[in-house]
Write a protein that holds these residues in place. Sequence first.
Motif, PDB file in Angstrom:
ATOM      1  N   THR A  63       0.838  -1.192   0.000  1.00  0.00           N
ATOM      2  CA  THR A  63       0.000   0.000   0.000  1.00  0.00           C
ATOM      3  C   THR A  63       0.872   1.241   0.000  1.00  0.00           C
ATOM      4  OG1 THR A  63      -1.728  -1.150   1.249  1.00  0.00           O
ATOM      5  CG2 THR A  63      -1.824   1.252   1.181  1.00  0.00           C
ATOM      6  N   ILE A  64       0.644   2.104  -0.963  1.00  0.00           N
ATOM      7  CA  ILE A  64       1.370   3.372  -1.016  1.00  0.00           C
ATOM      8  C   ILE A  64       0.493   4.468  -0.421  1.00  0.00           C
ATOM      9  CG2 ILE A  64       0.567   3.953  -3.358  1.00  0.00           C
ATOM     10  CD1 ILE A  64       3.365   5.205  -3.841  1.00  0.00           C
ATOM     11  N   SER A  65       1.112   5.375   0.288  1.00  0.00           N
ATOM     12  CA  SER A  65       0.372   6.489   0.874  1.00  0.00           C
ATOM     13  C   SER A  65       1.296   7.694   1.001  1.00  0.00           C
ATOM     14  CB  SER A  65      -0.205   6.099   2.242  1.00  0.00           C
ATOM     15  OG  SER A  65       0.836   5.781   3.153  1.00  0.00           O
ATOM     16  N   ARG A  66       0.716   8.801   1.402  1.00  0.00           N
ATOM     17  CA  ARG A  66       1.509  10.019   1.569  1.00  0.00           C
ATOM     18  C   ARG A  66       0.916  10.878   2.670  1.00  0.00           C
ATOM     19  NH1 ARG A  66       1.714  12.729  -3.932  1.00  0.00           N
ATOM     20  NH2 ARG A  66       2.588  14.487  -2.749  1.00  0.00           N
ATOM     21  N   ASP A  67       1.792  11.612   3.336  1.00  0.00           N
ATOM     22  CA  ASP A  67       1.376  12.563   4.354  1.00  0.00           C
ATOM     23  C   ASP A  67       1.982  13.903   3.946  1.00  0.00           C
ATOM     24  OD1 ASP A  67       1.119  14.217   6.593  1.00  0.00           O
ATOM     25  OD2 ASP A  67       1.247  12.543   7.984  1.00  0.00           O
ATOM     26  N   ASN A  68       1.180  14.751   3.336  1.00  0.00           N
ATOM     27  CA  ASN A  68       1.712  16.005   2.805  1.00  0.00           C
ATOM     28  C   ASN A  68       2.205  16.928   3.922  1.00  0.00           C
ATOM     29  OD1 ASN A  68       1.251  15.255   0.147  1.00  0.00           O
ATOM     30  ND2 ASN A  68      -0.789  16.194   0.101  1.00  0.00           N
ATOM     31  N   ALA A  69       1.562  16.884   5.067  1.00  0.00           N
ATOM     32  CA  ALA A  69       1.990  17.741   6.175  1.00  0.00           C
ATOM     33  C   ALA A  69       3.403  17.365   6.633  1.00  0.00           C
ATOM     34  CB  ALA A  69       1.016  17.636   7.330  1.00  0.00           C
ATOM     35  N   LYS A  70       3.721  16.086   6.571  1.00  0.00           N
ATOM     36  CA  LYS A  70       5.050  15.617   6.969  1.00  0.00           C
ATOM     37  C   LYS A  70       6.005  15.525   5.787  1.00  0.00           C
ATOM     38  CE  LYS A  70       3.448  12.933  10.940  1.00  0.00           C
ATOM     39  NZ  LYS A  70       3.415  11.590  11.581  1.00  0.00           N
ATOM     40  N   ARG A  71       5.507  15.825   4.583  1.00  0.00           N
ATOM     41  CA  ARG A  71       6.339  15.718   3.366  1.00  0.00           C
ATOM     42  C   ARG A  71       6.969  14.331   3.269  1.00  0.00           C
ATOM     43  NH1 ARG A  71       9.748  21.349   3.828  1.00  0.00           N
ATOM     44  NH2 ARG A  71       7.967  22.751   4.106  1.00  0.00           N
ATOM     45  N   THR A  72       6.170  13.330   3.500  1.00  0.00           N
ATOM     46  CA  THR A  72       6.681  11.964   3.538  1.00  0.00           C
ATOM     47  C   THR A  72       5.757  11.038   2.769  1.00  0.00           C
ATOM     48  OG1 THR A  72       7.711  12.361   5.684  1.00  0.00           O
ATOM     49  CG2 THR A  72       7.404  10.071   5.020  1.00  0.00           C
ATOM     50  N   GLY A  73       6.373  10.164   1.991  1.00  0.00           N
ATOM     51  CA  GLY A  73       5.648   9.101   1.330  1.00  0.00           C
ATOM     52  C   GLY A  73       5.954   7.774   2.000  1.00  0.00           C
ATOM     53  N   TYR A  74       5.046   6.822   1.862  1.00  0.00           N
ATOM     54  CA  TYR A  74       5.211   5.534   2.535  1.00  0.00           C
ATOM     55  C   TYR A  74       4.891   4.401   1.570  1.00  0.00           C
ATOM     56  CZ  TYR A  74       4.776   8.525   6.650  1.00  0.00           C
ATOM     57  OH  TYR A  74       4.939   9.525   7.578  1.00  0.00           O
ATOM     58  N   LEU A  75       5.521   3.269   1.846  1.00  0.00           N
ATOM     59  CA  LEU A  75       5.172   2.027   1.160  1.00  0.00           C
ATOM     60  C   LEU A  75       5.074   0.948   2.230  1.00  0.00           C
ATOM     61  CD1 LEU A  75       4.632   0.709  -1.611  1.00  0.00           C
ATOM     62  CD2 LEU A  75       7.022  -0.040  -1.599  1.00  0.00           C
ATOM     63  N   GLN A  76       3.844   0.555   2.533  1.00  0.00           N
ATOM     64  CA  GLN A  76       3.612  -0.533   3.474  1.00  0.00           C
ATOM     65  C   GLN A  76       3.641  -1.832   2.699  1.00  0.00           C
ATOM     66  OE1 GLN A  76       3.119  -0.511   6.925  1.00  0.00           O
ATOM     67  NE2 GLN A  76       3.236  -2.736   6.699  1.00  0.00           N
TER      68      GLN A  76
END
Length: 123
Positions: free
Chosen positions: A68-81
């Motif tokens: 699962t890909i996601s992003r947190d714009n407030a933290k300027r971070t992308g994730y890959l679970q």
Amino acid sequence: QVQLVESGGGLVQAGGSLRLSCAASGSIFRNIAVAWYRQAPGKQRELVAAITSGGITNYADSVKGRFTISRDNAKRTGYLQMNSLKPEDTAVYYCAADPRESVVAGTRTPIYWGQGTQVTVSS
């Protein structure tokens, strides 16, 4: 200019999980697409997952239902679970980004790249 730094790679047993993070510099993060690529030894680099600035996602068939890909714009971070990992998921994983959202479909090569993080899945 956007700088990307990946973290979260490591060694895990088959069936296990890892979460990769991609920390980005620059205030334009919320307006750019983010993608995860991987490259295994002796193989071509492949698009694993990508997400537009608006949250539309695309996945490689080999990881659908597991990653699962996601992003947190407030933290300027992308994730890959990454769940239910398999030995064939072993590769160097790269975070990439680009203002052109066509990179999500894999039709363009992103212009910004991280240094990569190793993921090793043991059987």
